[in-house]
Design an enzyme around this catalytic site. Structure first.
Site, short mmCIF file in Angstrom:
data_model
loop_
_atom_site.label_atom_id
_atom_site.label_comp_id
_atom_site.label_asym_id
_atom_site.label_seq_id
_atom_site.Cartn_x
_atom_site.Cartn_y
_atom_site.Cartn_z
CE LYS A 240 37.31 51.52 31.61
NZ LYS A 240 36.50 50.70 32.52
NE ARG A 314 40.90 45.92 41.28
CZ ARG A 314 39.74 45.25 41.20
NH1 ARG A 314 39.66 44.02 41.65
NH2 ARG A 314 38.67 45.83 40.70
#
Length: 460
Positions: A240, A314
């Protein structure tokens, strides 16, 4: 300190809640000295205003809290919480003006206004304590506030002190408080237990990944809560940028939310059999970090192509959901700070959720409106299933194109629940700026609505 109501009504300051349109009528029944004082003080009954009235001896004889107008109250929540922090030190007893149908919400808001995250810095406590209004369940409101305090504390704690072992400890402390059973699978044992994606996501960190499994209750319907516990998310090898990494201590907000909700359920004596599953990991960068284009095999046997290591939440949820589904509970609910797309869709104040169960939807939305915990339904849109189906594997963890990111993430998770009713919450878990009853920082979303709705959802 746990949130508590004051307990001596006789020693409390009589307090009147006054809407803007009712001020003149209220003043007409007051002595001239009170009318003069209120007029000179500029009190108009506007939302969030407060004013103390002096007695003949100079001590506080009463207090006024502005309740504003219907239109102004509709634009926010927790009307009394706007005024409570401005009141002088003391305990306050609501004597008039507070509608009975909002007494519980306003009392809760008062308690939540007292929240301070003071682990690293001393902060002044809120001076005003409230006597629980007549007719409300004070113990229940305190339990709800305690659960919310727990959620906020966990999210606000930085990853240096809230890694996977610390999240495990928080769950163990909660289990001990309520007499729940708890077990934890850690490190390489995750592979032996067939939880491979939890292991893969967390293996690059110094603090080992783990699955926390807590159980409580021996009668009633079965409910399993699954909370995303990514204690810090660097994005992995798809690192990120700094602006996106700045708030990643809150990426375990789903775990914090389900622990807060679990406290509410246990402390209020809910009749159910509760299971809480938390995959606790750090998504770190190291030589053994998982890579883009890797293909992982999940607990359920579905293969997953990794097209972005920053879509890791997820993956850990998928193994935990598959494990939960094997027992076929009456309801599975997952909560996760999962996608930026959800924030773009509804902003930080709403909790988006997914459910195809009409009873769940009806019960939740009625409850959310009643307890001032707003939610917004998004669709499990079946035509988008093809977007999560790559050529290489059964599933794609990060479909290209950028469209419908929160929906495709929810569809991905739904693939791992085939035998149970399932609902998913893609929460933000963060209050960007201070608001009544919600300090800037970590915040619970959807949990109070669920607490209210679950008896109806589970009663069928």
């Amino acid at each position: 300190m746990p949130p508590r109501f004051a307990t001596d009504p006789a020693a409390a300051i009589a307090t009147h809640v006054i809407a803007s349109d009712d001020l003149e009528s209220w003043l007409s029944d007051q002595p001239e000295r009170v009318r003069t004082w209120v007029g000179a003080s500029g009190f108009t009954g506007a939302l969030g205003q407060s004013l103390t009235l002096p007695g003949e001896d100079g001590a506080i004889a009463a207090a006024l809290i502005g309740y504003g107008t219907d239109a102004r109250r509709k634009r926010g929540r927790f009307a009394l919480a706007q005024a409570a922090p401005r009141l002088p030190k003391g305990s306050y007893r609501i004597d008039s003006g507070l509608p009975e149908d909002v007494a519980e919400i306003e009392a809760l808001g008062w308690l939540l206004s007292a929240y301070r995250f003071d682990r690293y810095k001393d902060k002044s406590p809120m001076n005003a304590q409230l006597i629980a209004p007549g007719g409300v369940d004070a113990a229940r409101i305190e339990a709800i506030a305690e659960g919310e305090y727990l959620t906020r504390d966990l999210i606000n704690t930085p990853a240096s002190d809230m890694g996977p072992p610390d999240l495990e400890k928080a769950a163990r402390d909660l289990a001990q408080e309520h007499g729940a059973d708890i077990s934890v699978i850690t490190g390489e044992a995750l592979l032996e237990a067939n939880l491979p994606m939890i292991h893969t996501v967390g293996r690059a960190a110094d603090r080992a990944p783990r699955l926390v499994d807590m159980r409580w209750g021996d009668a009633g319907p079965t409910l399993t809560l699954v909370g995303k516990g990514v204690c810090f998310d660097t994005g992995g090898l798809n690192l990120k940028p700094a602006a996106s990494m700045g708030l990643m201590k809150k990426d375990m907000g789903g775990a914090a939310a389900v622990l807060g909700l679990a406290h509410m359920l246990m402390a209020t004596g809910a009749r159910l059999r509760l299971r809480v599953l938390i995959p606790a990991v750090e998504n770190s960068v190291s030589g053994n970090a998982f890579r883009p284009q890797d293909v992982l095999t999940s607990r359920k046997g579905l293969t997953v192509e990794i097209n972005n290591t920053d879509a890791e939440g997820r993956l850990v949820l998928a193994d935990a959901l598959a494990l939960a589904d094997e027992e076929k509970p009456d309801q599975i609910i997952s909560m996760a700070t999962l996608t930026g797309a959800a924030r773009v869709a509804v902003g930080p104040d709403l909790a988006p959720y997914f459910s195809d169960d009409p009873l769940f939807v009806t019960a939740l939305e009625a409850a959310a409106a009643g307890v001032a915990d707003p939610v917004w339904r998004l669709p499990f849109h079946d035509p988008y299933e093809s977007m999560i189906e790559p050529d290489v594997a059964d599933l794609d963890n990060a479909p290209k194109g950028g469209f419908a990111g929160t929906i495709t993430a929810a569809l991905f998770l739904r693939r791992f629940v085939t035998d149970s009713r399932y609902a998913h919450f893609d929460i933000y878990g963060w209050q960007p700026s201070a608001a009544p009853a919600r300090a800037k920082g970590g915040v619970g979303q959807g949990t109070r609505a669920l607490l209210e709705a679950l008896p109806g959802i589970l009663s069928r």
